[in-house]
Motif scaffolding. Structure first.
Motif, PDB file in Angstrom:
ATOM      1  N   ALA A   1     -23.415   5.211  31.632  1.00 32.21           N
ATOM      2  CA  ALA A   1     -22.503   4.457  32.400  1.00 32.21           C
ATOM      3  C   ALA A   1     -22.540   2.905  32.275  1.00 32.21           C
ATOM      4  O   ALA A   1     -23.883   2.589  32.457  1.00 32.21           O
ATOM      5  CB  ALA A   1     -22.355   4.809  33.712  1.00 32.21           C
ATOM      6  N   PRO A   2     -21.534   2.270  32.209  1.00 30.83           N
ATOM      7  CA  PRO A   2     -21.722   0.743  32.112  1.00 30.83           C
ATOM      8  C   PRO A   2     -22.401   0.265  33.391  1.00 30.83           C
ATOM      9  O   PRO A   2     -22.042   0.733  34.464  1.00 30.83           O
ATOM     10  CB  PRO A   2     -20.609   0.033  31.584  1.00 30.83           C
ATOM     11  N   SER A   3     -23.050  -0.869  33.356  1.00 28.74           N
ATOM     12  CA  SER A   3     -23.628  -1.328  34.540  1.00 28.74           C
ATOM     13  C   SER A   3     -22.575  -2.287  35.284  1.00 28.74           C
ATOM     14  O   SER A   3     -21.792  -2.729  34.651  1.00 28.74           O
ATOM     15  CB  SER A   3     -25.032  -2.017  34.146  1.00 28.74           C
ATOM     16  N   LEU A   4     -22.897  -2.324  36.663  1.00 25.99           N
ATOM     17  CA  LEU A   4     -21.717  -3.230  37.116  1.00 25.99           C
ATOM     18  C   LEU A   4     -22.089  -4.851  37.083  1.00 25.99           C
ATOM     19  O   LEU A   4     -21.173  -5.646  37.225  1.00 25.99           O
ATOM     20  CB  LEU A   4     -21.885  -3.109  38.769  1.00 25.99           C
ATOM     21  N   TRP A   5     -23.240  -5.162  36.691  1.00 24.31           N
ATOM     22  CA  TRP A   5     -23.786  -6.526  36.371  1.00 24.31           C
ATOM     23  C   TRP A   5     -24.371  -6.499  34.859  1.00 24.31           C
ATOM     24  O   TRP A   5     -25.103  -5.907  34.692  1.00 24.31           O
ATOM     25  CB  TRP A   5     -24.631  -7.041  37.366  1.00 24.31           C
TER      26      TRP A   5
END
Length: 139
Positions: A21-25
């Motif tokens: 999953a892509p990171s939020l930052w």
């Protein structure tokens, strides 16, 4: 032989798994673009409000002057226009002030209401011209 190589290769393959999953930052570039445009809009609005604050203050004072009696209105209008014009207009004599008003309005002769507070008879004021003067002098 080819079948043996193929079975070895298929054994080395990983099972089908979804990517991480892509990171939020750090956020994606559209988020940065949106944040930058919002910041620039707020900054432009702040500069515009600061730039026009003086003009808005004088136009608000003009609305209060319009409610006064005729002779008092002319005295307060004269003081308001002298202050709106800045230090160079405040230093002018009455005749020079009248010429400055005429020049700003693009007229040959100054309007009758300019310096009318010196006379006994009350003159009718063209409020559109007064607003134009304030907008030009407070630009």
């Amino acid at each position: 032989m080819a079948a043996a190589d193929l079975s070895v290769l298929t054994a080395q393959l990983l099972a089908n798994a979804p990517p991480a999953a892509p990171s939020l930052w750090p956020p994606a570039w559209p988020v940065w673009a949106l944040a930058l445009s919002l910041l620039l809009t707020l900054l432009a609005g702040w500069f515009y409000r600061r730039k026009t604050a003086r003009r808005r203050r004088y136009l608000r004072a003009l609305r209060q002057v319009k409610r006064q009696s005729a002779q008092r209105r002319l005295r307060q209008l004269h003081a308001l226009l002298r202050n709106a014009g800045g230090a160079e207009v405040r230093r002018l004599s009455a005749a020079e002030f009248a010429q400055a008003v005429a020049q700003t309005l693009g007229q040959q002769q100054p309007p009758a209401w300019v310096n009318a507070h010196y006379r006994r008879r009350a003159e009718r004021v063209n409020w559109r011209d007064v607003r134009r003067l304030i907008r030009r002098w407070c630009a």
